[in-house]
Design a protein around this motif. Structure first.
Motif, PDB file in Angstrom:
ATOM      1  N   SER A  84      37.193  41.697  39.717  1.00 41.83           N
ATOM      2  CA  SER A  84      38.180  42.527  40.403  1.00 41.83           C
ATOM      3  C   SER A  84      38.476  43.742  39.540  1.00 41.83           C
TER       4      SER A  84
ATOM      5  N   VAL B 250      40.327  46.564  43.931  1.00 42.41           N
ATOM      6  CA  VAL B 250      41.672  46.274  44.438  1.00 42.41           C
ATOM      7  C   VAL B 250      42.484  47.556  44.366  1.00 42.41           C
TER       8      VAL B 250
ATOM      9  N   ARG C 196      34.910  43.286  43.722  1.00 46.04           N
ATOM     10  CA  ARG C 196      35.878  43.923  44.623  1.00 46.04           C
ATOM     11  C   ARG C 196      36.688  44.953  43.869  1.00 46.04           C
TER      12      ARG C 196
ATOM     13  N   ASN D 170      30.298  39.314  44.653  1.00 46.92           N
ATOM     14  CA  ASN D 170      31.474  38.912  43.876  1.00 46.92           C
ATOM     15  C   ASN D 170      32.089  40.080  43.110  1.00 46.92           C
TER      16      ASN D 170
ATOM     17  N   ARG E 119      33.968  36.153  40.284  1.00 45.80           N
ATOM     18  CA  ARG E 119      34.266  37.395  40.999  1.00 45.80           C
ATOM     19  C   ARG E 119      34.912  38.397  40.057  1.00 45.80           C
TER      20      ARG E 119
ATOM     21  N   ARG F 144      30.879  53.567  41.296  1.00 50.66           N
ATOM     22  CA  ARG F 144      30.631  52.236  41.862  1.00 50.66           C
ATOM     23  C   ARG F 144      29.156  51.851  41.724  1.00 50.66           C
TER      24      ARG F 144
ATOM     25  N   SER G 287      47.870  47.040  47.248  1.00 46.08           N
ATOM     26  CA  SER G 287      47.233  46.108  48.182  1.00 46.08           C
ATOM     27  C   SER G 287      48.130  44.907  48.398  1.00 46.08           C
TER      28      SER G 287
END
Length: 148
Positions: free
Chosen positions: A133, A115, A113, A111, A131, A99, A119
């Motif tokens: 993802s 997932v 994330r 922005n 953003r 990360r 989820s």
């Protein structure tokens, strides 16, 4: 009550029994005969002699390698969210070290994330959304990068 003749009762039975002994014409039921019956010109349609491989377009600059999927890292338009930079991270675990590397590669931490598998809700890729993802599987391995 009117009396029904025994001959009238026997007629349907006689017709049914006469149909049981007949054999269909084997020539009339083969593929060529069927094709001749359904074609208006009376002949069978010739089978295609070969197929032509589809022409695959060249990869556009800025896309990650792999088959094109709109809104994912293989879409050059996904540069709006940085999904096209995530190729080296696909298949890696989404641990703290990975990360941190992702934040460095993006140059930002907003922005963004992750997932998790299963989820609730629906993630809709949108290549125009800034953003990013990152889609994880059940073992928290990064499997896809999408804008939106």
């Amino acid at each position: 009550m009117p009396k029904i003749s025994p001959l009238l009762l026997a007629l349907p039975l006689a017709l049914a029994l006469s149909a049981c002994g007949s054999e269909p014409d084997p020539v009339a039921n083969d593929a060529d005969s069927f094709a001749a019956r359904i074609n208006q010109n009376g002949g069978a349609t010739p089978a295609p002699q070969g197929t032509v491989a589809p022409k695959v377009a060249e990869t556009l600059p800025g896309a990650a390698p792999g088959p094109f999927a709109p809104g994912t890292l293989t879409d050059p338009a996904s540069a709006t969210c940085g999904a096209n930079l995530m190729g080296p991270f696909i298949g890696r675990p989404a641990d703290d070290a990975t990360r941190s590397e992702i934040v460095l590669a993006l140059g930002r931490s907003d922005n963004l994330r992750f997932v998790a598998y299963g989820s609730p809700g629906y993630v809709n890729p949108d290549a125009t959304n800034p953003r990013l993802s990152l889609m994880l599987d059940a073992q928290d391995i990064i499997r896809d990068a999408r804008c939106g």
